[in-house]
Design a protein around this motif. Structure first.
Motif, PDB file in Angstrom:
ATOM      1  N   THR A  22       3.822  16.550  21.517  1.00  0.00           N
ATOM      2  CA  THR A  22       3.195  15.633  20.352  1.00  0.00           C
ATOM      3  C   THR A  22       2.771  16.643  19.009  1.00  0.00           C
ATOM      4  O   THR A  22       2.110  16.226  18.536  1.00  0.00           O
ATOM      5  CB  THR A  22       1.858  15.099  20.860  1.00  0.00           C
ATOM      6  N   CYS A  24       4.116  17.019  16.358  1.00  0.00           N
ATOM      7  CA  CYS A  24       4.175  16.562  15.109  1.00  0.00           C
ATOM      8  C   CYS A  24       3.684  15.213  14.842  1.00  0.00           C
ATOM      9  O   CYS A  24       4.242  14.349  14.718  1.00  0.00           O
ATOM     10  CB  CYS A  24       5.647  16.631  14.650  1.00  0.00           C
ATOM     11  N   GLY A  25       2.431  15.201  15.305  1.00  0.00           N
ATOM     12  CA  GLY A  25       1.684  14.017  15.288  1.00  0.00           C
ATOM     13  C   GLY A  25       1.176  13.537  14.189  1.00  0.00           C
ATOM     14  O   GLY A  25       1.753  13.740  13.058  1.00  0.00           O
ATOM     15  N   LEU A  27      -1.122  14.290  11.847  1.00  0.00           N
ATOM     16  CA  LEU A  27      -1.425  15.047  10.975  1.00  0.00           C
ATOM     17  C   LEU A  27      -0.235  15.548  10.129  1.00  0.00           C
ATOM     18  O   LEU A  27      -0.239  16.268   8.938  1.00  0.00           O
ATOM     19  CB  LEU A  27      -2.321  16.257  11.053  1.00  0.00           C
ATOM     20  N   GLY A  28       0.926  15.182  10.625  1.00  0.00           N
ATOM     21  CA  GLY A  28       2.367  15.625   9.854  1.00  0.00           C
ATOM     22  C   GLY A  28       2.383  15.169   8.376  1.00  0.00           C
ATOM     23  O   GLY A  28       3.008  15.899   7.666  1.00  0.00           O
ATOM     24  N   CYS A  40       9.542  18.808  11.834  1.00  0.00           N
ATOM     25  CA  CYS A  40       8.761  18.690  12.910  1.00  0.00           C
ATOM     26  C   CYS A  40       9.173  17.215  13.781  1.00  0.00           C
ATOM     27  O   CYS A  40       8.973  17.205  14.907  1.00  0.00           O
ATOM     28  CB  CYS A  40       7.349  18.577  12.360  1.00  0.00           C
ATOM     29  N   GLU A  44       9.953  17.238  17.590  1.00  0.00           N
ATOM     30  CA  GLU A  44       9.261  16.367  18.725  1.00  0.00           C
ATOM     31  C   GLU A  44      10.406  15.458  19.309  1.00  0.00           C
ATOM     32  O   GLU A  44      10.224  15.509  20.474  1.00  0.00           O
ATOM     33  CB  GLU A  44       8.528  15.524  17.856  1.00  0.00           C
ATOM     34  N   GLY A 131       2.871  23.439  17.138  1.00  0.00           N
ATOM     35  CA  GLY A 131       1.918  22.342  16.913  1.00  0.00           C
ATOM     36  C   GLY A 131       1.123  22.300  15.765  1.00  0.00           C
ATOM     37  O   GLY A 131       1.158  21.568  14.912  1.00  0.00           O
ATOM     38  N   GLU A 132       0.539  23.700  15.737  1.00  0.00           N
ATOM     39  CA  GLU A 132      -0.373  23.881  14.444  1.00  0.00           C
ATOM     40  C   GLU A 132       0.517  24.116  13.323  1.00  0.00           C
ATOM     41  O   GLU A 132       0.063  23.512  12.110  1.00  0.00           O
ATOM     42  CB  GLU A 132      -0.951  25.343  14.778  1.00  0.00           C
ATOM     43  N   CYS A 134       3.017  22.531  12.443  1.00  0.00           N
ATOM     44  CA  CYS A 134       3.608  21.246  12.184  1.00  0.00           C
ATOM     45  C   CYS A 134       2.212  20.053  11.799  1.00  0.00           C
ATOM     46  O   CYS A 134       2.240  19.211  11.436  1.00  0.00           O
ATOM     47  CB  CYS A 134       4.253  20.379  13.169  1.00  0.00           C
ATOM     48  N   TYR A 136      -0.564  19.595  13.620  1.00  0.00           N
ATOM     49  CA  TYR A 136      -1.097  18.868  14.779  1.00  0.00           C
ATOM     50  C   TYR A 136      -2.197  19.657  15.367  1.00  0.00           C
ATOM     51  O   TYR A 136      -2.027  20.641  15.784  1.00  0.00           O
ATOM     52  CB  TYR A 136      -0.217  18.242  15.825  1.00  0.00           C
ATOM     53  N   SER A 137      -3.193  18.818  15.574  1.00  0.00           N
ATOM     54  CA  SER A 137      -4.697  19.813  16.013  1.00  0.00           C
ATOM     55  C   SER A 137      -4.992  19.623  17.438  1.00  0.00           C
ATOM     56  O   SER A 137      -5.650  20.065  18.101  1.00  0.00           O
ATOM     57  CB  SER A 137      -5.698  19.536  15.006  1.00  0.00           C
TER      58      SER A 137
END
Length: 143
Positions: A22, A24-25, A27-28, A40, A44, A131-132, A134, A136-137
């Motif tokens: 997840t 590149c969720g 917040l991408g 990203c 994913e 993740g960071e 891309c 995503y937090s």
């Protein structure tokens, strides 16, 4: 119930892969855009693909799974290069982790138990970094 070494390595590695599935969720869209956002999304997609291929750990097919993961590692590294910057370095590190797992699976499936085991915590850390990068937090294990 005892788990074979091959299955155990696979389950742990899939956990590491799902850790970033997840990445590149939501917040991408805020984090970058353009090549970075596209890379990203493609990373994913690749991670979801290898995570869904994990059922082959229940029997034969370990070599096929290892080959799929080697291919995924190559694609993830390439997408990271397309994005550049922090995504590139994080994608490269995670791709190297995937290659290590795939090579361990190949060794285990051939009966070589002395090849060592992948560093799953390192893989998870690299997944978190990806993740960071891309944007995503919120990280979680599982799909």
């Amino acid at each position: 119930m005892r788990m074979s070494a091959t299955k155990l390595v696979g389950v742990l590695a899939v956990g590491g892969a799902l850790f970033t599935s997840t990445a590149c969720g939501p917040l991408g869209d805020i984090a970058g855009g353009g090549a970075k956002d596209e890379a990203c999304k493609n990373i994913e997609t690749e991670l979801r693909g290898i995570a869904s291929s994990s059922p082959s750990f229940t029997g034969g097919g370990t070599d096929q799974t290892a080959n799929e993961w080697l291919d995924a590692a190559s694609k993830i590294r390439s997408e990271g290069e397309n994005a550049g910057g922090d995504v590139q370095s994080a994608a490269s590190a995670f791709a190297t982790d995937l290659e290590t797992v795939a090579n361990s699976l190949k060794q285990l499936s051939s009966g070589n138990l002395s090849g060592g085991t992948p560093n799953i915590s390192q893989m998870q850390q690299h997944g978190q970094e990806l993740g960071e990068a891309c944007g995503y937090s919120g990280f979680r294990m599982g799909g």
